[in-house]
Design an enzyme around this catalytic site. Structure first.
Site, short mmCIF file in Angstrom:
data_model
loop_
_atom_site.label_atom_id
_atom_site.label_comp_id
_atom_site.label_asym_id
_atom_site.label_seq_id
_atom_site.Cartn_x
_atom_site.Cartn_y
_atom_site.Cartn_z
N SER A 152 0.85 -1.20 0.00
CA SER A 152 0.00 0.00 0.00
C SER A 152 0.88 1.24 0.00
O SER A 152 1.98 1.22 0.54
CB SER A 152 -0.88 0.02 1.25
OG SER A 152 -0.15 0.49 2.36
N ASP A 153 0.36 2.33 -0.60
CA ASP A 153 1.06 3.59 -0.35
C ASP A 153 0.87 3.88 1.14
O ASP A 153 -0.04 3.38 1.78
CB ASP A 153 0.54 4.72 -1.24
CG ASP A 153 1.56 5.88 -1.30
OD1 ASP A 153 2.50 5.89 -0.46
OD2 ASP A 153 1.44 6.77 -2.16
N TRP A 154 1.75 4.72 1.65
CA TRP A 154 1.84 4.90 3.09
C TRP A 154 0.60 5.60 3.67
O TRP A 154 0.46 6.82 3.58
CB TRP A 154 3.12 5.66 3.40
CG TRP A 154 4.33 4.79 3.64
CD1 TRP A 154 5.16 4.88 4.72
CD2 TRP A 154 4.85 3.72 2.84
NE1 TRP A 154 6.16 3.91 4.63
CE2 TRP A 154 6.00 3.19 3.50
CE3 TRP A 154 4.46 3.12 1.64
CZ2 TRP A 154 6.74 2.13 2.99
CZ3 TRP A 154 5.21 2.05 1.14
CH2 TRP A 154 6.32 1.57 1.81
N GLY A 155 -0.28 4.80 4.24
CA GLY A 155 -1.51 5.38 4.80
C GLY A 155 -2.66 5.37 3.83
O GLY A 155 -3.63 6.10 4.00
N SER A 156 -2.60 4.51 2.82
CA SER A 156 -3.67 4.51 1.82
C SER A 156 -4.74 3.47 2.12
O SER A 156 -5.71 3.34 1.37
CB SER A 156 -3.10 4.25 0.42
OG SER A 156 -2.60 2.93 0.33
#
Ligand code: BGC
Length: 737
Positions: A232-236
């Site tokens: 995942s993108d960071w915090g997605s």
């Protein structure tokens, strides 16, 4: 064999251990299961080199000296080389450095399509054209992975704005996705074999990309057969169940509540309650184990994993070679460039002492000395060094030329970003930082002070320019503008540079204009300026490479990988209003992105897609376009052979990028005027002729048919066009398919 081992390992793992492997336990590392022989996966940004170290639970960098690294050219610079070998070489450097720093996954390359010139992260991306992206992303990924490090191609998909990036819903129709926004990713996983892929923050057609089954399960896994790891993108990630049911494997974020990540305790609870199946979890663990096996982190080959290397001289050489090829000569009237040695020869000797006065070069503009490596967002780099344009000129010319610098324009001080990294607050909703708001009295006072500063610096610079034999202006943007998390609100040059440039051109019409920037700017003075050089952020050797080009030691060969519109108002997104809005953007222009739009509407840009001049000249001749006798039925099969002769008709050695476009004048759906489908870079000595050949597969002629949900080639006549830019077509031929 490998799959068998994966199953054996899987059997030994408890649910808690599986969950640990599927999420960050520090900002950049997943959980290890030491007792079971499973290591953590170490990730790191990013595209322009291996990022500095963070403690793991704090965004204050560790701050020791062993994490200075080679600073590589940004992807926009790599794309300007139009050279697959430079992309491959850049990948090799990045992979080797990542491994040398003990990383498993390098969060690169970023390959999103440049849909609008104002996207804050355009500098990290390659092009507006999907074919150019494919052709450069594939070798770059292959280069990275040679060092037993995984590439993590990002951000999947249609992440073409920063405004409200975490929540914005991006509405894209099927044909546009297939023809423009997905091909780079498809090539990255199928041809490049990227071991991992990062989902984008945004929603795509109503669903977040982290839990978008149409995107991750149906297209990526089923259709493209992807068995790599999806990170995942960071915090997605925003849910446990939906994300777990989708083909996402590993959740990463920017907050320190690691046990509360959706794939941490909540996942364990969801499985226990029967809301998420164990099979879904196992499938993710398999993908992570497969990644580890591919990287030789575990498995029979784990003794043979490459060790990597960082900060070695070969890397700097490679970076310099790319930086040279990335420079784009936009304009050069009457051969104003290069600045030849004769122009810099000292004056006549004094009759008595023999003293000879040095020639004076005035170098004006903050970007002549500004270091860009430390900014931009997650692409920031703690560079071992960065040669600025000013330093590059001084290194190249030594003490026999009088080089004087004046900043010329004023950059108002910004907040100290070194203490806490911006990333800590990166999940906050970010919508247009530079909104028009009522000016307070305090702000009015500050503005006045800034204007005073600017005036003083401008006057100083103009005065210096008057005394100089040569004037080089180096301006453009910096990472206050080319930055993650924010889009620019205008395509105009900041810091009142336009006024300064006008004044310099008034006193010195031969002023050489160098723009250092990661995305296009309006250049209202471009008719007056006689020489304009474009330099994307090009890594640690950028100043040396630029000086070599300005001084004629290197012949420029870069070409624009994107259109530079004359005005922002000329862009399709300015007209349809569908860019940079929060909540929802509809890609109404469909496939007509970049030159596909300008050509359709006959809007003349400032500089066209593929444009770039040289110190020499080239002639194109004997174009031959032939059906390939062995052509098959598959889209990937060779269909048409294109060959031509290119001759260097000038006086110096140089390289030309031959571009091949395809047009389908009659078709049941609307097609672009033409589309890039081939290119080749050819190096030629003066007078030399070389044969250039390209093979176009069937898919070069195809469009995506939304009825049949596949690419189809409609039989009929096509035109094959070759030239040195999208607006410089020298030869064309028709072919029947
Ligand atoms: C960026 C990614 C990056 C990640 C980790 C995110 O903000 O969008 O490109 O790799 O942070 O730093």
């Amino acid at each position: 064999m490998q799959e068998q081992l994966i199953e054996q390992i899987l059997e030994t793992l408890t649910l808690e251990e599986k969950s640990a492997m599927l999420h960050g336990v520090t900002f950049f590392r997943s959980g290890a299961v030491e007792e079971k022989g499973i290591p953590a996966v170490e990730t790191s940004d990013g595209p322009m080199g291996v990022r500095n170290e963070f403690p793991g639970d704090s965004w204050i960098p560790v701050g020791i000296s062993d994490d200075y690294v080679s600073y590589l050219p940004s992807n926009s610079a790599v794309a300007a080389t139009w050279n697959r070998e430079r992309a491959y070489a850049g990948g090799q450097v990045l992979g080797e450095e990542a491994r040398g720093r003990g990383k498993d996954v390098i969060l690169a390359p970023g390959i999103n399509i440049k849909r609008d010139p104002l996207c804050g992260r355009n500098f990290e991306y390659m092009s507006e054209d999907p074919y150019l992206v494919e052709e450069l992303a594939v070798p770059m990924i292959q280069g990275i992975q040679e060092s037993d490090v995984a590439a993590c191609v990002k951000h999947f998909a249609a992440n073409s704005q920063e405004t409200d990036r975490i929540w914005v819903d991006t509405i894209v129709d099927e044909r546009t996705l297939r023809e423009i926004y997905l091909p780079g990713f498809k090539a990255a996983v199928q041809r490049g074999k990227s071991y991992s892929l990062m989902n984008a923050y945004n929603k795509l057609n109503g669903e977040h990309c982290s839990e978008n089954k149409a995107l991750l399960n149906r297209i990526l896994r089923e259709e493209w057969g992807y068995d790599g790891a999806v990170i995942s993108d960071w915090g997605s990630v925003h849910t446990t169940r939906q994300a777990a049911e989708s083909a996402l494997d590993m959740e990463m974020s920017v907050t320190t509540n690691f046990d509360e990540y959706y794939f941490a305790r909540p996942l364990i609870e969801a499985v226990e309650k029967g809301e998420v199946s164990m099979e879904a979890v196992d499938e993710k663990v398999r993908n992570i184990l497969r990644l580890m096996l591919r990287l030789k982190m575990i498995g029979p080959e784990s003794g043979e994993r490459k060790q990597g290397a960082y900060n070695i001289p070969e890397h700097r050489e490679s970076i310099r070679a790319t930086a040279r090829e990335a420079i784009v000569l936009l304009k050069n009237e009457d051969g104003l460039l290069p600045i030849t040695p004769e122009r810099l020869e000292k004056g006549a000797p004094h009759p008595l002492t023999g003293y000879r006065k040095k020639k004076r070069i005035a170098v004006i503009g903050r970007n002549a000395e500004h270091m860009h490596s430390g900014g931009g967002g997650s692409a920031e780099i703690k560079a071992l060094y960065e040669i600025s344009p000013l330093m590059g000129l001084k290194i190249q010319l030594g003490g026999n030329v009088d080089i004087q610098y004046a900043p010329g324009y004023y950059i108002p001080g910004k907040k100290d970003v070194n203490e806490v990294n911006w990333q800590e607050t990166s999940l906050e909703r970010q919508v247009n930082r530079r909104k028009d708001q009522e000016e307070t009295a305090e702000e009015a006072k500050q503005r006045q002070e800034i204007e005073n500063q600017r005036k003083a610096l401008r006057e100083e610079a103009v005065a210096l320019a008057r005394t100089a034999d040569e004037v080089i202006f180096v301006g453009g943007l910096n990472h206050d503008y080319d930055v993650e998390g924010w889009d620019r609100d205008s395509m105009k040059l900041p810091y009142a540079q336009d006024q300064l440039i006008e004044e310099l051109l008034a006193v010195k019409p031969d002023t050489i204009i160098v723009m250092v920037a990661g995305s296009p700017v309006e250049m209202p003075w471009r008719e007056k300026a006689r020489a304009i050089v474009w330099n994307y952020y090009a890594g640690m050797e950028t100043g040396n490479a630029l000086a070599e080009v300005l001084l004629g030691r290197v012949c420029p060969s870069g070409k624009l990988p994107e259109t530079f519109p004359a005005l922002y108002d000329d862009t399709v997104t300015a007209k349809n209003g569908e860019f940079g809005k929060p909540e929802k953007v509809i890609f109404k222009e469909g496939i007509f992105v970049g030159y596909r739009y300008y050509e359709k509407e006959r809007i003349r840009p400032a500089f066209a897609f593929g444009h770039g001049l040289s110190y020499t000249s080239f002639a194109y001749d004997h174009l031959q376009v032939e059906m390939d006798p062995e052509r098959g039925k598959e889209l990937e099969d060779a269909a048409v052979r294109v060959s031509l002769e290119v001759t260097n008709t000038g006086a110096v050695a140089g390289a030309e990028i031959v571009q091949c476009y395809v047009a389908d004048p009659v078709c049941c759906v609307e097609r672009p005027v033409k589309e890039l489908k081939g290119f080749a870079k050819v190096f030629l000595e003066p007078g030399e002729t070389k044969q250039v050949s390209m093979v176009l597969p069937r898919r070069a002629f195809a469009f995506y048919d939304v009825e049949r949900h596949e690419f189809v080639v409609e039989p009929g006549e096509f035109t094959v066009l070759v030239g040195s830019a999208s607006d410089r077509i020298w030869q064309q031929e028709t072919v029947e398919l």
